[in-house]
Design an enzyme around this catalytic site. Structure first.
Site, short mmCIF file in Angstrom:
data_model
loop_
_atom_site.label_atom_id
_atom_site.label_comp_id
_atom_site.label_asym_id
_atom_site.label_seq_id
_atom_site.Cartn_x
_atom_site.Cartn_y
_atom_site.Cartn_z
CG ASP A 127 40.74 41.10 5.12
OD1 ASP A 127 39.64 41.25 4.55
OD2 ASP A 127 41.28 40.00 5.29
CD GLN A 156 31.08 36.51 5.23
OE1 GLN A 156 31.68 35.54 5.69
NE2 GLN A 156 31.40 37.06 4.07
CE LYS A 206 37.54 38.22 3.76
NZ LYS A 206 38.92 38.29 4.23
#
Length: 637
Positions: free
Chosen positions: A228, A259, A43
């Site tokens: 992010d 996550q 990512k």
């Protein structure tokens, strides 16, 4: 319904090293974009290439791009990567939410009455201000924990509840007390022209909501916004990013609900789940190709996380099709668990930095540390403090040292700092004739001291950190159980502390084979601290019901799902080999118990699991880990 991403995007040499989905995600720059990025799917590479593509190919001025990261370290790393890609010193605005908010308030905070020279209070400063507020209200810190008050106020601010609104929501004595302190606390901050970290975000939102022209300025400035770790945003961060993106709606968020493990900090993974509701024309990209782990490890992780139903679950795949099966290992005790881990480390023979041991609670590190110290194996604790160096452990040891030696002035000075009330109660206990003449065991003395001083109540301030400290003190009971004689108990602690010092100077393996690795160290860390890291070999220890998943999650389905996400994060830290261990009997918090095997182990398919490696023969076990028979008394449980 979300719009499917275009598949006919033009190729760019800048994106040649990306896979097809990564390329598409990097080139889809207009409108809302959701990138669901699985563990190890690259990512950061996508984010940096996306920024580079905007600047290099789309000719977007760097000052019109905003990228929000969750750590300053991550922002620094991304800046370096972008500079390498575009070869230019012109870098977009990049930093954490708090960094961004502080820059905005320095420039425009005066519009809501904030001086440009305002101070930013860190946690210690904020706690001091809380205590000052309590003193003004004549509230005793012995009855109401300043840390618990600080944590509650922080949570309120993250939910955008200010000091004047909070009393409407307060229920019960504690919250009603917090409501009074909150108001006084804010008065102190305003008087001192200071803000805490939560205020940085709250005041920026207030600025944008009350001064539309200022909001418009930043909306025009930041035409392209990227966020992010979106699954870790809280309510105020969610509102802030939405306000900034409302004009152009060129917002790209990256994250993975699987996550999301920081619910206790106020993070709300539902922000990423609801993104498509906020932006109906969202284009969604699933980054499912993993570049870290073997397929077997990914399959194990998927088998655990797929039981969650409140968020999307990606199906990760990799070109690394081969790999060792998952080893699920039963040992007889927590010491044998540590020794088994050590035996595998020695057997594999990799550099010590290639190994990580992950556990659910900080208190679990004690048994592991003692095994590593006893065998001279270098280790490092990530994001934590060694067991006997933790403040709460040193406090309790000071009480016990004074029982054994009432003239110990160093120990006396330490307990004075805990509070005069507790010290006086302890000294009364110390001067009780029945205590001086008693044959109490170390464990009995410890429990008596904790009860007399109410030290556990002092630690348990309602925060997750407070609960962790309580668990550490309870784990000291395990050592007390093993050393009933107080003098021997304190001698053992002193020896361990001395080995800490020796280990700092670089202890070496006793076997010749790994001497060259004496500068390396095995990593010991909690599962929460492991996020974002990776190792070739990972050991997840303590895979037992009540320990992992933690017993606190049993009655709350949302918390149980977060425990499952935490297990997923732990499993996906492993690149090549994964060991999952549990014990038949564990001495934890001073009590030996037989726990059920963790439900997470049962979820993993048997065809990717290697048979149990239980050692039935003790002599064989000791031979395998190269521990001398003279040390067997220390190893026995």
């Amino acid at each position: 319904m979300p719009i499917s991403p275009r598949l006919d995007v033009d190729s760019s040499p800048l994106l040649d090293e990306l896979n097809p989905v990564q390329q598409q995600a990097s080139q889809e720059t207009e409108g809302p974009v959701l990138i669901l990025a699985g563990a190890g799917s690259g990512k950061t590479k996508v984010l940096t290439h996306r920024v580079a593509y905007l600047i290099k190919e789309k000719r977007v001025p760097a000052e019109n791009i905003l990228t929000v990261t969750f750590t300053n370290k991550a922002a620094g790393e991304m800046k370096k990567r972008i500079m390498n890609l575009i070869g230019s010193a012109s870098i977009p605005t990049m930093g954490t939410f708090h960094w961004l908010a502080s820059k905005i308030l320095r420039r425009d905070g005066k519009q809501i009455g904030l001086s440009p020279g305002f101070s930013i209070y860190d946690e210690n400063d904020a706690l001091d201000a809380i205590k000052e507020a309590m003193e003004k209200l004549n509230l005793a810190s012995q009855k109401t924990s300043p840390s618990a008050v600080r944590s509650t106020i922080s949570s309120a601010k993250n939910e955008m509840i200010n000091s004047l609104e909070y009393p409407k929501y307060a229920r019960g004595y504690f919250q009603e007390t917090v409501a009074k302190i909150y108001i006084e606390y804010q008065k102190i901050l305003e008087k001192n022209q200071a803000v805490d970290f939560d205020d940085l975000l709250l005041l920026t939102v207030k600025l944008f909501q009350t001064v539309p022209a200022t909001l418009a300025y930043y909306q025009i400035t930041f035409r392209y916004i990227m966020v992010d770790e979106y699954q870790d945003t809280n309510q105020v961060q969610y509102i802030l990013s939405k306000l900034l993106a409302n004009r152009h709606k060129n917002i790209c968020v990256v994250g993975d609900a699987s996550q999301a493990i920081y619910g206790f900090r106020g993070a709300d993974f539902r922000n990423i789940v609801n993104f498509q509701k906020d932006y109906p024309n969202t284009k969604v990209f699933n980054l499912e190709q993993n570049y870290r782990s073997t397929q077997i490890i990914l399959d194990a992780a998927h088998s655990v996380i797929s039981k969650n139903t409140s968020h999307p679950v990606l199906s990760l795949w990799t070109d690394k099709k081969s790999g060792s099966k998952i080893k699920i290992v039963e040992t007889r005790s927590e010491k044998e668990e540590g020794l088994y881990v050590l035996s595998q480390i020695k057997q594999l023979g990799l550099p010590l930095s290639d190994y990580a041991i992950l556990y659910r609670t900080n208190a679990q590190s004690r048994a592991l540390e003692e095994v590593f110290l006893q065998t001279g194996t270098p280790y490092t604790l990530v994001g934590g403090t060694r067991f006997y160096e933790r403040k709460e452990i040193k406090d309790v040891l000071s009480y016990l040292k004074l029982v054994q030696n009432p003239t110990d002035t160093v120990a006396l000075r330490r307990i004075e700092k805990i509070g005069k009330g507790r010290m006086n109660k302890f000294l009364e206990l110390l001067n009780t004739p029945s205590l001086a003449n008693s044959q109490n065991s170390t464990l009995e003395l410890l429990d008596l001291i904790l009860k007399t001083t109410a030290y556990l109540e002092y630690l348990d301030d309602g925060t997750d950190e407070g609960r962790s400290r309580v668990e550490n003190v309870k784990e000291l009971r395990s050592v007390a159980e093993q050393y009933p004689d107080l003098v021997q108990f304190l001698e053992n602690v002193a020896l361990v502390e001395n080995e800490y010092s020796a280990n700092e100077h670089g202890s070496r393996w006793r076997t010749e084979k790994l001497k060259e690795n004496h500068t390396e160290a095995v990593t010991l860390t909690t599962l929460h601290q492991s996020k974002g890291l990776e190792w070739p070999v990972v050991f997840l220890v303590g895979m037992e019901e009540g320990l992992f998943p933690h017993s606190r999650s049993f009655l709350n389905p949302d918390e149980l799902e977060e425990e499952r996400r935490l297990c997923y994060v732990g499993i996906t830290r492993a690149k090549e080999r994964l060991y999952l261990t549990y014990t038949k009997s564990r001495l934890f918090f001073g009590t030996r118990s037989n726990n059920l095997v963790s439900r997470f182990l049962i979820d993993i398919p048997q065809d990717i699991v290697e048979s149990n490696l239980n050692y039935q023969d003790r002599d064989q076990f000791l031979d395998d880990v190269s521990v001398s028979k003279d040390e067997d008394d220390w190893l026995n449980t």
